[in-house]
Motif scaffolding. Structure first.
Motif, PDB file in Angstrom:
ATOM      1  N   LEU A  89       0.844  -1.193   0.000  1.00 52.67           N
ATOM      2  CA  LEU A  89       0.000   0.000   0.000  1.00 52.67           C
ATOM      3  C   LEU A  89       0.881   1.246   0.000  1.00 52.67           C
ATOM      4  O   LEU A  89       1.869   1.315   0.746  1.00 52.67           O
ATOM      5  N   LEU A  90       0.525   2.197  -0.846  1.00 50.87           N
ATOM      6  CA  LEU A  90       1.164   3.510  -0.884  1.00 50.87           C
ATOM      7  C   LEU A  90       0.104   4.543  -0.545  1.00 50.87           C
ATOM      8  O   LEU A  90      -1.035   4.442  -1.015  1.00 50.87           O
ATOM      9  N   ILE A  91       0.477   5.542   0.258  1.00 50.94           N
ATOM     10  CA  ILE A  91      -0.460   6.601   0.618  1.00 50.94           C
ATOM     11  C   ILE A  91       0.173   7.940   0.241  1.00 50.94           C
ATOM     12  O   ILE A  91       1.308   8.229   0.630  1.00 50.94           O
ATOM     13  N   TYR A  92      -0.585   8.723  -0.516  1.00 52.37           N
ATOM     14  CA  TYR A  92      -0.116  10.016  -1.013  1.00 52.37           C
ATOM     15  C   TYR A  92      -1.053  11.128  -0.585  1.00 52.37           C
ATOM     16  O   TYR A  92      -2.266  10.917  -0.505  1.00 52.37           O
ATOM     17  N   ARG A  93      -0.495  12.310  -0.359  1.00 55.03           N
ATOM     18  CA  ARG A  93      -1.329  13.507  -0.381  1.00 55.03           C
ATOM     19  C   ARG A  93      -1.698  13.672  -1.858  1.00 55.03           C
ATOM     20  O   ARG A  93      -0.893  13.392  -2.739  1.00 55.03           O
ATOM     21  N   THR A  94      -2.921  14.111  -2.120  1.00 54.82           N
ATOM     22  CA  THR A  94      -3.389  14.183  -3.504  1.00 54.82           C
ATOM     23  C   THR A  94      -2.480  15.046  -4.368  1.00 54.82           C
ATOM     24  O   THR A  94      -2.174  14.681  -5.514  1.00 54.82           O
ATOM     25  N   ASN A 110       4.677   4.017   2.726  1.00 48.07           N
ATOM     26  CA  ASN A 110       4.995   2.950   1.789  1.00 48.07           C
ATOM     27  C   ASN A 110       5.118   1.668   2.594  1.00 48.07           C
ATOM     28  O   ASN A 110       6.022   1.534   3.412  1.00 48.07           O
ATOM     29  N   SER A 111       4.223   0.723   2.370  1.00 48.64           N
ATOM     30  CA  SER A 111       4.230  -0.524   3.141  1.00 48.64           C
ATOM     31  C   SER A 111       5.168  -1.574   2.551  1.00 48.64           C
ATOM     32  O   SER A 111       5.160  -2.717   2.988  1.00 48.64           O
ATOM     33  N   TYR A 112       5.962  -1.218   1.559  1.00 52.26           N
ATOM     34  CA  TYR A 112       6.791  -2.214   0.872  1.00 52.26           C
ATOM     35  C   TYR A 112       7.778  -2.912   1.795  1.00 52.26           C
ATOM     36  O   TYR A 112       8.200  -4.016   1.518  1.00 52.26           O
ATOM     37  N   SER A 113       8.154  -2.275   2.895  1.00 51.68           N
ATOM     38  CA  SER A 113       9.048  -2.947   3.832  1.00 51.68           C
ATOM     39  C   SER A 113       8.269  -3.882   4.766  1.00 51.68           C
ATOM     40  O   SER A 113       8.859  -4.614   5.542  1.00 51.68           O
ATOM     41  N   ASN A 114       6.946  -3.840   4.645  1.00 51.56           N
ATOM     42  CA  ASN A 114       6.097  -4.665   5.507  1.00 51.56           C
ATOM     43  C   ASN A 114       4.867  -5.115   4.710  1.00 51.56           C
ATOM     44  O   ASN A 114       3.743  -4.725   5.008  1.00 51.56           O
ATOM     45  N   PHE A 115       5.098  -5.939   3.680  1.00 47.63           N
ATOM     46  CA  PHE A 115       4.002  -6.434   2.847  1.00 47.63           C
ATOM     47  C   PHE A 115       3.001  -7.218   3.669  1.00 47.63           C
ATOM     48  O   PHE A 115       3.327  -7.763   4.714  1.00 47.63           O
ATOM     49  N   LYS A 116       1.815  -7.315   3.133  1.00 48.52           N
ATOM     50  CA  LYS A 116       0.840  -8.272   3.644  1.00 48.52           C
ATOM     51  C   LYS A 116       0.766  -9.397   2.629  1.00 48.52           C
ATOM     52  O   LYS A 116       1.082  -9.209   1.456  1.00 48.52           O
ATOM     53  N   TYR A 117       0.366 -10.566   3.089  1.00 46.36           N
ATOM     54  CA  TYR A 117       0.338 -11.746   2.223  1.00 46.36           C
ATOM     55  C   TYR A 117      -1.062 -12.321   2.162  1.00 46.36           C
ATOM     56  O   TYR A 117      -1.778 -12.352   3.160  1.00 46.36           O
ATOM     57  N   ILE A 118      -1.419 -12.791   0.976  1.00 41.32           N
ATOM     58  CA  ILE A 118      -2.643 -13.561   0.802  1.00 41.32           C
ATOM     59  C   ILE A 118      -2.209 -14.935   0.333  1.00 41.32           C
ATOM     60  O   ILE A 118      -1.537 -15.069  -0.693  1.00 41.32           O
ATOM     61  N   ASP A 119      -2.561 -15.947   1.099  1.00 41.70           N
ATOM     62  CA  ASP A 119      -2.207 -17.324   0.765  1.00 41.70           C
ATOM     63  C   ASP A 119      -3.357 -18.005   0.044  1.00 41.70           C
ATOM     64  O   ASP A 119      -4.497 -17.966   0.509  1.00 41.70           O
ATOM     65  N   GLY A 120      -3.032 -18.619  -1.080  1.00 39.41           N
ATOM     66  CA  GLY A 120      -3.965 -19.517  -1.746  1.00 39.41           C
ATOM     67  C   GLY A 120      -5.209 -18.901  -2.339  1.00 39.41           C
ATOM     68  O   GLY A 120      -6.312 -19.375  -2.073  1.00 39.41           O
ATOM     69  N   ALA A 146      -3.171   0.596  -3.993  1.00 38.43           N
ATOM     70  CA  ALA A 146      -2.926  -0.807  -3.667  1.00 38.43           C
ATOM     71  C   ALA A 146      -2.076  -1.412  -4.773  1.00 38.43           C
ATOM     72  O   ALA A 146      -2.298  -1.150  -5.964  1.00 38.43           O
ATOM     73  N   VAL A 147      -1.081  -2.224  -4.378  1.00 38.05           N
ATOM     74  CA  VAL A 147      -0.170  -2.842  -5.336  1.00 38.05           C
ATOM     75  C   VAL A 147      -0.060  -4.326  -5.017  1.00 38.05           C
ATOM     76  O   VAL A 147       0.327  -4.713  -3.916  1.00 38.05           O
ATOM     77  N   VAL A 148      -0.402  -5.167  -5.989  1.00 37.63           N
ATOM     78  CA  VAL A 148      -0.260  -6.608  -5.827  1.00 37.63           C
ATOM     79  C   VAL A 148       1.043  -7.027  -6.507  1.00 37.63           C
ATOM     80  O   VAL A 148       1.427  -6.456  -7.526  1.00 37.63           O
ATOM     81  N   ASP A 149       1.750  -7.970  -5.897  1.00 37.50           N
ATOM     82  CA  ASP A 149       3.019  -8.468  -6.422  1.00 37.50           C
ATOM     83  C   ASP A 149       4.002  -7.319  -6.692  1.00 37.50           C
ATOM     84  O   ASP A 149       4.527  -7.173  -7.785  1.00 37.50           O
ATOM     85  N   PRO A 150       4.258  -6.470  -5.668  1.00 37.01           N
ATOM     86  CA  PRO A 150       5.091  -5.277  -5.871  1.00 37.01           C
ATOM     87  C   PRO A 150       6.528  -5.573  -6.304  1.00 37.01           C
ATOM     88  O   PRO A 150       7.149  -4.733  -6.956  1.00 37.01           O
TER      89      PRO A 150
END
Length: 142
Positions: free
Chosen positions: A60-65, A77-87, A112-116
């Protein structure tokens, strides 16, 4: 032409790469707020692919507009702490939720970014991120 790692080798002879049909997508992103926190719900889909189910990372990335519109850096920037969806079953989707403490009043865009890290070989890498609609927060004064 094929790149260096596009094909398998058999005794030094390049072979045609396997056909890739996998695709993972962000189906939707919704943002709600309550008590000074934003809840970001992301639905990730696996509409097609070789595997019967797929594990993916979501960021997930969060921006001021204004920063988002000008190509500036995100506030978060959540890239250092991804969340995972299994299966995620092929042909299905799964939700995942992020929570963010709202830092100030204003207009924000959540992406939202999948497979970053592009770990999943896909037929289309361009549909891996989706921005939210503009979200305005008005924090209550204590």
């Amino acid at each position: 032409t094929w790149g260096l790692f596009d094909g398998l080798t058999d005794g030094g002879i390049a072979t045609k790469p396997e056909e890739i049909t996998t695709n993972v997508v962000i189906d939707s992103i919704t943002v709600t707020s309550s008590d000074g926190a934003a809840t970001i719900r992301v639905n990730v889909g696996y509409p097609q692919g070789e595997l019967s189910s797929l594990d993916v990372e979501v960021g997930l990335l969060i921006y001021r507009t204004t920063d988002y519109n000008m190509g500036g850096p995100p506030l978060y920037n959540s890239y250092s702490n991804f969340k995972y969806i299994d299966g995620i079953p092929r042909g299905d989707s799964r939700p995942i939720t992020f929570t963010w403490d709202i830092i100030s009043n204003g207009d924000y865009i959540f992406v939202a970014v999948v497979d970053p890290d592009n770990k999943v070989k896909e037929i289309n890498e361009l549909d891996n991120s989706v921005p939210s609609i503009l979200t305005t927060f008005h924090l209550q004064e204590p």
